[in-house]
Design an enzyme around this catalytic site. Structure first.
Site, mmCIF file in Angstrom:
data_model
loop_
_atom_site.group_PDB
_atom_site.id
_atom_site.type_symbol
_atom_site.label_atom_id
_atom_site.label_comp_id
_atom_site.label_asym_id
_atom_site.label_seq_id
_atom_site.Cartn_x
_atom_site.Cartn_y
_atom_site.Cartn_z
ATOM 1 C CD GLU A 111 -2.490 1.640 3.140
ATOM 2 O OE1 GLU A 111 -3.528 1.797 3.198
ATOM 3 O OE2 GLU A 111 -2.762 -0.049 2.848
ATOM 4 C CG ASP A 112 1.288 2.638 3.372
ATOM 5 O OD1 ASP A 112 0.562 2.862 2.424
ATOM 6 O OD2 ASP A 112 1.440 2.375 4.572
#
Length: 709
Positions: A76-77
Site C-alpha cells: 500500500e505505502d
C-alpha cells in the site's frame, strides 16, 4: 518502543531458528521499503509493523503470520508489488499481505463505501486464509493504541468503526483480550469525558471493595482446598466499556453495577470443573436461572466455561466462571490459540473449524449481497454477542442470536427450507413465524413446494443469512415478474400493428438490442415493465417505422384502444394497486406505467388518473381477467349511532363473514352520529356488496358508502 532484538527473544521461545531468521529478514525488507517514511508521532514507520508482529508474537502466532505483519503496509505505502513479495517470501505470505492491504487504486463515491469495499476484500482473503483477519486485528489494535496523534474527527471515525466491526469480530473469533482492549480504547476516543469519570469511580471503588473481594476469595479457596481441589481463584474486574454498556442498557447507576463481585476459578480438567461447581453451590446459595453450561454447549466462537451466580454474605451477588487452563487460553486468544495448541488435540481444532464456518458464511453473504454496503450491514447484523440454543425435531442443536424467529431457524437449517417455509411448530404447537424463539425450545418448520419468501419477513428476521437470502430471492423474483410483465406489454403494443415478437424474427430483435445497448431481450423487457422504456415507442422502433424517441399518435392510440391487458392478481411485484382509489376486481380499470414501479392500477374514475392522461403514451389499457386471485383493499365509510360498543359490533359482523380488517378509525360527526372508516380485504365487487348489505341491515347503521378517492 519495541526493537527487533527484543522481539527476537520472544520468537526464540516458540519458533525454531530458521523461522525466527525468516521473520528477521521480513523486518529488514520492511525497514528498507519504508525508509524515510515517518508516522504521525514522528517515529520511523517501521515501528508500526514491528509492533503488529509483537502483538501476534504474544499470541504465539506462526512465522508466516509474523512475516505478513512485518510486510502488511509494503504494497500500500511503497512501490513494491505483490509479485515481488511472493518471489522473496513465498506465495502464502504474499497472499496474506495482499488480503490485509487496503484498496488504494479504486475510486469510491463515499468513505463508507470505501470502508465496505475494503472489508469485503478482506473477507474474501479470510476465506482463503483465516490468518488474514488476525494480522488485520493486530494492525488495528496498534493503530488504536496510537490514536492520540490523529485529528479528533479522524480518531472518532476510526474508534466508531472499531467498536462496530472489529471488536465484534474479535468477539466472534473468541479473542476476548483483544476485544476488551478494542472496546476500552474505542470508548476513550469516542467519549473521553465519560471514560475518565467511570475510570475515576472504578479506582475509588477498588479501595472500598478490596477487603470484601479478598474475604470472598479466601472463603472460596478454603472450601475448595478442603475438598482436595488444586485451583487458582482470581478476582475479575469489569472493563470500562462493559460497565458503561450495562449502565446504559439497564439504566443503572455505577454503584449498582459494581455491586456484583466476579471471580474466575482455573482448574486442571473438565471433570474438576463440575466438582468445583458443586463445592461453590454448597458454599453459597445459587441464584435460580443464572447457571449456564458453555462446556457442554460451547459458544459460536469456541468459548467454553461454566457460569453461575451465587448469593454471598450480606446478600452480595457473586459471579463465578469455572474453566480449565486451556479453556482460559481459548477465552483470551480464541482462534489465535489454535496455533499454540494445534498439536495438542481436539478443542483448538473445533474452535478453528467454527471460525472457518463463520468465514464461509461471510463468503456466502458476500456472493448474495447486492453491493459492499449491503454486505457490511449484513456482517454487522451477524456479529451478535448473545446467543440462544434451540433444538431440531431430531434433537440437533442450532445456535441463533437472541431475538431470532422461526424464519431465522429455517434458513439456519438450509436455504431451501427457508425459501419454502410456510409455518412452524414451537414445542409441538403451531406458532406464528414472527414469534421470538427461546433457548431450549424445539422448532419444526413446515414447508410447501410452491411457497416463496414473503417481504414482510424482513420485519422480524434478524440473522444476516436469513435477511441476505430473502433479499436475494426477492430481487430475482422481482426480475422474473418484471420480465414476464414487460413481455405482455410489448406483445400488446405490437399486436396493435398486427405483429408480435415471434413474427419480428430473431435477427431484427438482436439488431435492436445491440443498437440500444442491451445484452439480452430480458434486459429490454425488464426496462419496459419498470416504466423506463415505453411499450408503444419500443414497438414502433422494433417495427422500423421510426427510430426517434417519439411514438406516432396512431400507434399510441392503437396500443391504448386495442386489446386490453388482463390483470390476474398473480403478476407479482411489478403490478401494484393505487392507494388513492383502491381498485378491486369488477371495477373498470386503467394502468399507468410508472418509472421503476411498473404498472400502477387505477379505477377509470380516479381523479389522479385524469391528471396522468396528459402522458398518454404511459397509459395501459387494462381489464380484470375472468379468474382473479388474491384479496384487495377497499375503503368503507359507515355512519352509525354514537353509542358504546358499536365498533365491536361492526368488527364482529365483518369477521363473521371471514373478512380481514386492515385498519379502523373513527371520527365524530355530531353528538348523535359517528363516522367509522374501515379498510377491508375483499375478493371482488360482489363480495364488497355483500359486506355493505350485511352492515346496512344493522339497526344502528345509518349509511354505508365506498370511498372512491
Amino acid at each position: 518502543m519495541q526493537t527487533i532484538d527484543a522481539l527476537d527473544s520472544t520468537l526464540r521461545s516458540y519458533l525454531n531458528p530458521e523461522q525466527t531468521q525468516q521473520v528477521r529478514r521480513a523486518y529488514y525488507f520492511a525497514e528498507q521499503a519504508h525508509h524515510g517514511q515517518l508516522r504521525r508521532s514522528g517515529e520511523p514507520y517501521v515501528t508500526h509493523p514491528l509492533a503488529v508482529a509483537g502483538i501476534l508474537a504474544d499470541m504465539h502466532m506462526d512465522h508466516q503470520s509474523l512475516m505478513a505483519a512485518m510486510l502488511h503496509d509494503v504494497i500500500e505505502d511503497t512501490g513494491i508489488d505483490k509479485s515481488a513479495i511472493g518471489s522473496q517470501f513465498g506465495s502464502t505470505v504474499a497472499e496474506l499481505v495482499d488480503g490485509v492491504s487496503k484498496l488504494t487504486q479504486m475510486e469510491f463515491d463515499s468513505l463508507a463505501e470505501k470502508q465496505a469495499e475494503n472489508f469485503q476484500k478482506m473477507a474474501l482473503a479470510m476465506a482463503r486464509d483465516i490468518r488474514v483477519i488476525l494480522v488485520k486485528l493486530a494492525d488495528r489494535l496498534h493503530n488504536m493504541r496510537t490514536l492520540g496523534v490523529l485529528r479528533r474527527d479522524k480518531a472518532r471515525r476510526i474508534a466508531r468503526e472499531t467498536l462496530e466491526i472489529y471488536a465484534p469480530i474479535a468477539m466472534r473469533l473468541g479473542m476476548n483480550t483483544v476485544r476488551m482492549e478494542f472496546e476500552d480504547l474505542g470508548f476513550r476516543a469516542l467519549h473521553p469525558m465519560r471514560a475518565s469519570r467511570i475510570e475515576a469511580a472504578r479506582r475509588a471503588s477498588r479501595g472500598h471493595r478490596k477487603e470484601l473481594v479478598e474475604k470472598i476469595r479466601h472463603q472460596v479457596e478454603a472450601a475448595l482446598e478442603q475438598e482436595g481441589h488444586d485451583c487458582e481463584v482470581i478476582g475479575r474486574e469489569k472493563h470500562l466499556y462493559s460497565i458503561y454498556k450495562k449502565m446504559k442498557s439497564k439504566k443503572k447507576s455505577f454503584s449498582e453495577i459494581m455491586d456484583i463481585y466476579a471471580f474466575r476459578i482455573i482448574v486442571d480438567s473438565v471433570d474438576t470443573c463440575y466438582r468445583v461447581l458443586g463445592c461453590v453451590h454448597s458454599l453459597y446459595k445459587p441464584v435460580p436461572g443464572e447457571f449456564k453450561d458453555y462446556i457442554a454447549i460451547p459458544k459460536a466462537n469456541g468459548y467454553q466455561s461454566l457460569h453461575t451466580v451465587l448469593m454471598g454474605m450480606h446478600g452480595v451477588p457473586i459471579e463465578i466462571q469455572i474453566r480449565t487452563l486451556e479453556m482460559e487460553e481459548m477465552a483470551n486468544n480464541g482462534i489465535a490459540a489454535h496455533w499454540l495448541y494445534k498439536s495438542e488435540g481436539q478443542s483448538a481444532n473445533a474452535s478453528h473449524a467454527r471460525a472457518r464456518e463463520w468465514v464461509q458464511g461471510l463468503l456466502e453473504m458476500q456472493q448474495r449481497a447486492g453491493n459492499s454496503l449491503e454486505f457490511i450491514e449484513s456482517v454487522k447484523i451477524d456479529l451478535f454477542p448473545d446467543e440462544i440454543y434451540v433444538f431440531t425435531p431430531k434433537g440437533g442443536i442450532l445456535e441463533l442470536p437472541r431475538g431470532a424467529t422461526a424464519v431465522d431457524f429455517a434458513y439456519a437449517v438450509h436455504t431451501d427450507v427457508g425459501n419454502s417455509c410456510v409455518a412452524c411448530r414451537i414445542n409441538r404447537r403451531l406458532a406464528p413465524l414472527s414469534e421470538p424463539l427461546q433457548s431450549g425450545q424445539t422448532v419444526e418448520i413446515l414447508t410447501a413446494p410452491g411457497a416463496r419468501p414473503n417481504p414482510s419477513w424482513f420485519n422480524y428476521a434478524v440473522t444476516a443469512k436469513a435477511r441476505t437470502n430473502i433479499r436475494h430471492f426477492l430481487k430475482h423474483q422481482t426480475r422474473d415478474d418484471s420480465v414476464a410483465l414487460g413481455r405482455r406489454l410489448l406483445e400488446k403494443a405490437l399486436t396493435g400493428s398486427g405483429s408480435g415478437l415471434e413474427q419480428l424474427g430473431e435477427e431484427r430483435v438482436n439488431d435492436y438490442l445491440a443498437r440500444h445497448g442491451y445484452d439480452e431481450l430480458n434486459d429490454l423487457l425488464d426496462d419496459i415493465a419498470r416504466g423506463n422504456r415505453l411499450p408503444p415507442i419500443t414497438a414502433q422502433q422494433l417495427l422500423g417505422e421510426s427510430d426517434t424517441a417519439h411514438a406516432s399518435p396512431d400507434l399510441a392510440r392503437a396500443d391504448h384502444d386495442g386489446q386490453s391487458l388482463a390483470i390476474r392478481g398473480t403478476e407479482g411485484f411489478m403490478v401494484s394497486y393505487a392507494k388513492c382509489c383502491h381498485p378491486i376486481p369488477g371495477d373498470p380499470i386503467e394502468g399507468y406505467l410508472s418509472s421503476e414501479k411498473g404498472v400502477v392500477v387505477h379505477r377509470e374514475s380516479c381523479k389522479n388518473l385524469a391528471e396522468m392522461r396528459e402522458n398518454r403514451e404511459r397509459l395501459v389499457a387494462l381489464r380484470w381477467a375472468d379468474e382473479v386471485e388474491g384479496e384487495y383493499l377497499s375503503h368503507l365509510r359507515i355512519e352509525v349511532e354514537n353509542r358504546r360498543g358499536m365498533i365491536a359490533v361492526l368488527a364482529t359482523r365483518i369477521n363473521s363473514m371471514g373478512v380481514n380488517i386492515e385498519r379502523i378509525a373513527t371520527e365524530d360527526k355530531d353528538y348523535q352520529f359517528t363516522f367509522v372508516d374501515l379498510e377491508v380485504l375483499v375478493g371482488n365487487r360482489v363480495h364488497l356488496a355483500d359486506i355493505m348489505r350485511r352492515l346496512r341491515n344493522h339497526s344502528s347503521v345509518r349509511r354505508v358508502t365506498r370511498i372512491k378517492n
